[in-house]
Motif scaffolding. Structure first.
Motif, mmCIF file in Angstrom:
data_model
loop_
_atom_site.group_PDB
_atom_site.id
_atom_site.type_symbol
_atom_site.label_atom_id
_atom_site.label_comp_id
_atom_site.label_asym_id
_atom_site.label_seq_id
_atom_site.Cartn_x
_atom_site.Cartn_y
_atom_site.Cartn_z
ATOM 1 N N SER A 197 39.422 47.295 42.980
ATOM 2 C CA SER A 197 38.640 46.177 43.358
ATOM 3 C C SER A 197 38.723 45.026 42.218
ATOM 4 C CB SER A 197 37.137 46.379 43.197
ATOM 5 O OG SER A 197 36.214 44.867 42.996
ATOM 6 N N THR A 198 39.296 45.445 40.886
ATOM 7 C CA THR A 198 39.593 44.565 39.800
ATOM 8 C C THR A 198 40.959 44.005 40.117
ATOM 9 O OG1 THR A 198 38.135 45.848 38.190
ATOM 10 C CG2 THR A 198 39.986 44.395 37.325
ATOM 11 N N ALA A 199 41.847 45.224 40.525
ATOM 12 C CA ALA A 199 43.171 44.647 40.689
ATOM 13 C C ALA A 199 43.352 43.577 41.891
ATOM 14 C CB ALA A 199 44.119 45.862 41.143
ATOM 15 N N ASN A 200 42.403 43.551 42.989
ATOM 16 C CA ASN A 200 42.448 42.954 44.106
ATOM 17 C C ASN A 200 41.775 41.424 43.692
ATOM 18 O OD1 ASN A 200 42.683 41.972 46.691
ATOM 19 N ND2 ASN A 200 40.569 42.730 47.377
ATOM 20 N N ALA A 201 40.889 41.359 42.791
ATOM 21 C CA ALA A 201 40.428 40.227 42.151
ATOM 22 C C ALA A 201 41.285 39.443 41.426
ATOM 23 C CB ALA A 201 38.906 40.595 41.416
ATOM 24 N N ASN A 202 41.965 40.340 40.443
ATOM 25 C CA ASN A 202 42.955 39.558 39.632
ATOM 26 C C ASN A 202 44.309 38.953 40.597
ATOM 27 O OD1 ASN A 202 41.702 40.218 37.424
ATOM 28 N ND2 ASN A 202 42.700 42.225 37.193
ATOM 29 N N PHE A 203 44.640 39.903 41.659
ATOM 30 C CA PHE A 203 45.539 39.165 42.474
ATOM 31 C C PHE A 203 45.210 38.116 43.144
ATOM 32 C CE2 PHE A 203 47.892 39.367 46.568
ATOM 33 C CZ PHE A 203 49.300 39.314 46.050
ATOM 34 N N ARG A 204 43.964 38.109 43.817
ATOM 35 C CA ARG A 204 43.421 36.892 44.521
ATOM 36 C C ARG A 204 43.314 35.653 43.392
ATOM 37 N NH1 ARG A 204 43.375 37.824 49.508
ATOM 38 N NH2 ARG A 204 42.053 39.855 50.341
ATOM 39 N N LYS A 205 42.943 35.796 42.451
ATOM 40 C CA LYS A 205 43.128 34.765 41.266
ATOM 41 C C LYS A 205 44.520 34.304 40.984
ATOM 42 C CE LYS A 205 41.139 34.484 36.506
ATOM 43 N NZ LYS A 205 40.604 35.246 35.356
ATOM 44 N N PHE A 206 45.304 35.297 40.852
ATOM 45 C CA PHE A 206 46.680 34.879 40.641
ATOM 46 C C PHE A 206 47.195 34.126 41.728
ATOM 47 C CE2 PHE A 206 51.313 35.964 41.176
ATOM 48 C CZ PHE A 206 51.810 35.347 40.083
ATOM 49 N N GLU A 207 46.890 34.667 42.960
ATOM 50 C CA GLU A 207 47.384 33.742 44.231
ATOM 51 C C GLU A 207 46.780 32.301 44.300
ATOM 52 O OE1 GLU A 207 45.983 36.068 47.585
ATOM 53 O OE2 GLU A 207 47.946 36.606 48.177
ATOM 54 N N HIS A 208 45.531 32.496 43.885
ATOM 55 C CA HIS A 208 44.874 30.972 43.751
ATOM 56 C C HIS A 208 45.493 29.856 42.828
ATOM 57 C CE1 HIS A 208 41.626 31.612 46.792
ATOM 58 N NE2 HIS A 208 41.343 32.725 46.042
ATOM 59 N N GLN A 209 46.013 30.583 41.777
ATOM 60 C CA GLN A 209 46.662 29.737 40.593
ATOM 61 C C GLN A 209 47.896 29.551 41.035
ATOM 62 O OE1 GLN A 209 46.700 32.745 37.355
ATOM 63 N NE2 GLN A 209 44.575 32.038 36.514
ATOM 64 N N GLN A 210 48.630 30.282 41.758
ATOM 65 C CA GLN A 210 49.940 30.045 42.309
ATOM 66 C C GLN A 210 49.655 28.744 43.436
ATOM 67 O OE1 GLN A 210 52.564 30.595 40.885
ATOM 68 N NE2 GLN A 210 51.950 32.337 39.533
ATOM 69 N N ALA A 211 48.892 29.025 44.164
ATOM 70 C CA ALA A 211 48.757 27.780 45.379
ATOM 71 C C ALA A 211 48.404 26.523 44.528
ATOM 72 C CB ALA A 211 47.605 28.299 46.325
ATOM 73 N N ALA A 212 47.253 26.579 43.584
ATOM 74 C CA ALA A 212 47.306 25.550 42.672
ATOM 75 C C ALA A 212 48.426 24.772 42.217
ATOM 76 C CB ALA A 212 45.968 25.480 41.657
ATOM 77 N N ILE A 213 49.337 25.540 41.517
ATOM 78 C CA ILE A 213 50.678 25.218 40.783
ATOM 79 C C ILE A 213 51.456 24.469 42.047
ATOM 80 C CG2 ILE A 213 52.533 25.817 39.776
ATOM 81 C CD1 ILE A 213 51.026 27.897 38.045
ATOM 82 N N ALA A 214 51.556 25.121 43.071
ATOM 83 C CA ALA A 214 52.304 24.671 44.313
ATOM 84 C C ALA A 214 51.803 23.319 44.710
ATOM 85 C CB ALA A 214 52.641 25.747 45.215
ATOM 86 N N GLU B 196 36.811 58.723 42.527
ATOM 87 C CA GLU B 196 36.863 57.769 43.752
ATOM 88 C C GLU B 196 36.153 56.354 43.040
ATOM 89 O OE1 GLU B 196 37.986 57.301 46.901
ATOM 90 O OE2 GLU B 196 39.233 59.074 46.220
ATOM 91 N N THR B 197 35.041 56.729 42.265
ATOM 92 C CA THR B 197 34.297 55.444 41.988
ATOM 93 C C THR B 197 35.158 54.786 41.012
ATOM 94 O OG1 THR B 197 32.226 56.351 42.068
ATOM 95 C CG2 THR B 197 32.358 54.520 40.570
ATOM 96 N N VAL B 198 36.108 55.427 40.259
ATOM 97 C CA VAL B 198 36.837 54.638 39.275
ATOM 98 C C VAL B 198 37.880 54.075 39.956
ATOM 99 C CG1 VAL B 198 38.536 55.132 37.356
ATOM 100 C CG2 VAL B 198 36.257 56.192 37.033
#
Length: 182
Positions: free
Chosen positions: A60-77, A52-54
């Motif tokens: 959490s890592t996937a969510n952070a990466n997705f948020r980072k990707f969303e921010h990058q895409q929003a900046a590009i847009a 469960e910890t893993v």
């Protein structure tokens, strides 16, 4: 009570000793199995907690990466939208400049027409038919020029808008086809 004492008296002592020993051994064996099951349960619970910890860390890592990707895409847009607005403003400036050029040419033609009418052409009396032919040719050329200038203005404006729309579409397609970071 005498019935129990009679029953106990029917069996020899060694058999009673075996029965007591078998009961004690059975109790030890059941206790050992119970302790093994409890230890297995604790091991399983520890393993599940670790998994469960893993899983939570991976989520959490996937969510952070997705948020980072969303921010990058929003900046590009946002950059694309800013570039699109800049191109639209530039096209508007070019369109206004073209209109100003056409209007200036129209004023020049009108001024030259007025000057020609007021000043009279030299030798006009001597060659009235040639003067009239030249005047008709000049009027036809002026009409063609004005029609071409107006058509050029419409085509140039449409081309500028098409270039902006095409650039925006290509940029959007590039944005949509960008894959998410791993």
């Amino acid at each position: 009570m005498s019935a129990i004492a009679g029953f106990l008296g029917m069996l020899p002592g060694w058999l009673w000793a075996c029965l007591v020993a078998a009961t004690v051994l059975h109790g030890c064996w059941v206790g050992h199995q119970r302790d093994g099951a409890v230890n297995g349960l604790h091991d399983l619970q520890a393993s599940v907690a670790k998994q469960e910890t893993v899983r939570a860390e991976a989520a959490s890592t996937a969510n952070a990466n997705f948020r980072k990707f969303e921010h990058q895409q929003a900046a590009i847009a946002a950059d694309l939208e800013n570039a699109n607005q800049t191109r639209k403003q530039a096209a508007g400036t070019v369109d206004r400049s073209n209109r100003d050029d056409v209007d200036g040419l129209r004023r020049d033609v009108a001024r030259l027409d007025a000057a020609a009418r007021s000043g009279g052409l030299p030798g006009a009396a001597a060659y009235p038919s040639e003067l009239e032919a030249s005047r008709r040719a000049a009027q036809n050329a002026r009409g063609l020029f004005l029609a071409c200038a107006a058509e050029y203005q419409v085509v140039a404006g449409a081309a500028q808008h098409d270039a902006i729309d095409l650039g925006t579409g290509v940029s959007y397609a590039d944005l949509v086809q960008t894959t998410a970071p791993h």
